[in-house]
Design an enzyme around this catalytic site. Structure first.
Site, PDB file in Angstrom:
ATOM      1  N   ARG A   1       0.847  -1.206   0.000  1.00  0.00           N
ATOM      2  CA  ARG A   1       0.000   0.000   0.000  1.00  0.00           C
ATOM      3  C   ARG A   1       0.877   1.248   0.000  1.00  0.00           C
ATOM      4  O   ARG A   1       0.584   2.236  -0.647  1.00  0.00           O
ATOM      5  CB  ARG A   1      -0.947   0.017   1.218  1.00  0.00           C
ATOM      6  CG  ARG A   1      -1.646   1.358   1.377  1.00  0.00           C
ATOM      7  CD  ARG A   1      -2.865   1.372   2.296  1.00  0.00           C
ATOM      8  NE  ARG A   1      -2.826   0.457   3.400  1.00  0.00           N
ATOM      9  CZ  ARG A   1      -2.100   0.625   4.518  1.00  0.00           C
ATOM     10  NH1 ARG A   1      -1.372   1.708   4.693  1.00  0.00           N
ATOM     11  NH2 ARG A   1      -2.126  -0.286   5.460  1.00  0.00           N
TER      12      ARG A   1
ATOM     13  N   TYR B   1     -17.209  17.373 -14.095  1.00  0.00           N
ATOM     14  CA  TYR B   1     -17.554  15.954 -14.139  1.00  0.00           C
ATOM     15  C   TYR B   1     -18.615  15.649 -13.071  1.00  0.00           C
ATOM     16  O   TYR B   1     -18.474  16.070 -11.915  1.00  0.00           O
ATOM     17  CB  TYR B   1     -16.277  15.134 -13.904  1.00  0.00           C
ATOM     18  CG  TYR B   1     -16.511  13.653 -13.901  1.00  0.00           C
ATOM     19  CD1 TYR B   1     -16.801  12.978 -15.075  1.00  0.00           C
ATOM     20  CD2 TYR B   1     -16.455  12.930 -12.720  1.00  0.00           C
ATOM     21  CE1 TYR B   1     -17.021  11.616 -15.069  1.00  0.00           C
ATOM     22  CE2 TYR B   1     -16.677  11.568 -12.703  1.00  0.00           C
ATOM     23  CZ  TYR B   1     -16.959  10.917 -13.886  1.00  0.00           C
ATOM     24  OH  TYR B   1     -17.186   9.574 -13.877  1.00  0.00           O
TER      25      TYR B   1
ATOM     26  N   ASP C   1      -8.202  19.393 -13.378  1.00  0.00           N
ATOM     27  CA  ASP C   1      -8.530  18.046 -13.844  1.00  0.00           C
ATOM     28  C   ASP C   1      -8.264  18.044 -15.346  1.00  0.00           C
ATOM     29  O   ASP C   1      -9.014  18.620 -16.127  1.00  0.00           O
ATOM     30  CB  ASP C   1     -10.003  17.731 -13.529  1.00  0.00           C
ATOM     31  CG  ASP C   1     -10.401  16.325 -13.957  1.00  0.00           C
ATOM     32  OD1 ASP C   1      -9.747  15.766 -14.868  1.00  0.00           O
ATOM     33  OD2 ASP C   1     -11.379  15.793 -13.405  1.00  0.00           O
TER      34      ASP C   1
ATOM     35  N   LYS D   1      -9.344   7.179 -18.746  1.00  0.00           N
ATOM     36  CA  LYS D   1      -9.750   7.750 -20.031  1.00  0.00           C
ATOM     37  C   LYS D   1      -8.588   7.717 -21.028  1.00  0.00           C
ATOM     38  O   LYS D   1      -8.137   6.649 -21.374  1.00  0.00           O
ATOM     39  CB  LYS D   1     -10.314   9.145 -19.791  1.00  0.00           C
ATOM     40  CG  LYS D   1     -11.271   9.246 -18.588  1.00  0.00           C
ATOM     41  CD  LYS D   1     -12.555   8.462 -18.773  1.00  0.00           C
ATOM     42  CE  LYS D   1     -13.403   8.345 -17.508  1.00  0.00           C
ATOM     43  NZ  LYS D   1     -13.684   9.577 -16.792  1.00  0.00           N
TER      44      LYS D   1
END
Ligand SMILES: *Cc1c(COP(=O)(O)O)cnc(C)c1O
Length: 387
Positions: free
Chosen positions: A52, A104, A176, A201
């Site tokens: 992690r 978004y 973003d 994306k």
């Protein structure tokens, strides 16, 4: 990594953060399926203790993405939303965030339905208008949140101007950059403090992985985010990191074709008698065209347009294409079509949607890498059939 900075973008896309595996010579970065690492003595190890916290396949991806955005540091997350949430988690209760209004849908939901409960407040403004952005700042504003081109209206924000405003008000500027990708736009060079991506994306590019990242230059900011990445733990798995490393290698060539195809489709729709309006920053009439030309090296693969007629016709048309898949998401090699009011932006109240121009007849396209002539013919047939 300092060597990578001198190289061209396409070279960095393929090589940054990666070198043949010293143990075997494998050219591709190994996918390390491990959650932990052996220690020579308690606390004595090769820099890897628990997956992690740090993971070699993820480290390669983080270095690769940082190089592409021209950032010193990169951090990867299990989704774009996890990356965005981590940025907001650097704030405190009482802080205020200024955001562009057509952002978004998932980001709007996260801000208003999750973080507002923790005492953060958000103002949504038309960020194409810098005077509206300026008016929204208060003494509590700690962060400016921008998407450009925006989703789904493809509005353009002057990034240099917006970042200057944020800094004048003592706030950080986060962008973003999912819609443009670093192949077309690099906000850090225009003054942004943070760039986030949904790597799901264009960076992934093949609709086969969900992921996110945050890129930054400031070491202190990076340390705060790195702390949260480990403390909160929304990290990507090794296979996801490998798929993204494979995706970024072809980003420059894919983006070139996305731009060509989208321009061809946008021009065709503009001339179509059944189309009311086309939103694409590459069209000369687009209000953000000049700004886009100045801060982007291409106009991207996303288009939205208003079909004449009502909501039901728009839904019929969006369901009637054969090559364009009716689906959420964007940025893959295949073309997608969507109806924002009932799909991606359904979580935004209708009045809020209409305020930003997101009408019921709006259709969004993610133009893929197929032959442009086939895409245009597919749209024409679906428009004709929806009459
Ligand atoms: C998809 C998307 C997100 C969310 O990313 P996920 O990977 O789906 O969590 C955030 N911002 C933009 C602009 C997006 O397109």
């Amino acid at each position: 990594m300092s060597d990578d900075k001198e190289l061209g973008f396409a070279t960095k896309a393929i090589h940054a953060g990666q070198r043949p595996d010293p143990a075997t010579g494998a050219v591709m970065t190994p996918v390390y399926f491990t959650s932990t690492y052996v220690q020579q003595a308690p606390g004595v190890h090769k820099g890897y203790d628990y997956a992690r916290t740090v993971h070699p396949t993820r480290s390669a991806l983080e270095a690769n993405l940082a190089a592409l955005e021209g950032a010193r540091r990169g951090l990867c997350f299990s989704s774009g939303m996890a990356a965005i949430a981590t940025v907001v988690q650097t704030l405190r209760s009482g802080d205020h965030v200024v955001c562009c209004e057509d952002l978004y849908g998932g980001t709007y939901r996260l801000f208003t339905q999750v973080f507002q409960r923790f005492g953060l407040s958000f103002s949504f403004v038309d960020a194409a208008d810098l005077s509206a952005v300026e008016k929204a700042f208060s003494a509590q504003t700690k962060l400016l949140w921008i998407e450009t081109p925006s989703n789904p209206m493809l509005r353009i924000t002057d990034l240099r101007g917006a970042c200057q405003l944020a800094h004048r008000h003592g706030a950080l500027a986060a962008v973003d950059n999912t819609f443009a990708s670093p192949a077309l736009q690099r906000p850090l060079a225009l003054g942004a403090d943070l760039v986030v991506h949904s790597t799901t994306k264009y960076l992934g590019g093949h609709s086969d992985v969900v992921g996110g990242c945050v890129l930054a230059n400031d070491e202190g900011l990076y340390e705060r985010l790195k702390f949260l990445q480990n403390a909160v733990g929304a990290v990507p798995g090794p296979m996801d990191c490998f798929l993204l490393l494979r995706g970024t290698k072809t980003l420059p060539v894919r983006m070139e074709r996305h731009c060509q195809n989208a321009l061809a489709v946008a021009k065709h729709l503009l001339a179509h008698p059944e189309v009311e309006r086309v939103h694409y920053p590459g069209l000369a009439h687009h209000p953000g065209h000049e700004t886009a030309k100045a801060q982007m090296s291409g106009f991207g693969g996303m288009i939205s347009f208003e079909l004449k007629g009502d909501l039901s016709r728009a839904k019929r048309m969006a369901s009637g294409t054969k090559l364009f898949c009716l689906a959420e998401s964007l940025g893959g090699v295949e073309s997608l079509i969507g109806h924002p009011a009932t799909m991606t932006h359904g979580s935004i109240p209708r009045e809020q949607r209409l305020k930003s121009g997101l009408v019921d007849g709006l259709i969004r396209l993610s133009v893929g890498l197929e032959d442009a002539a086939d895409l245009v013919a597919d749209l024409d047939a679906a428009i004709a059939a929806s009459l």
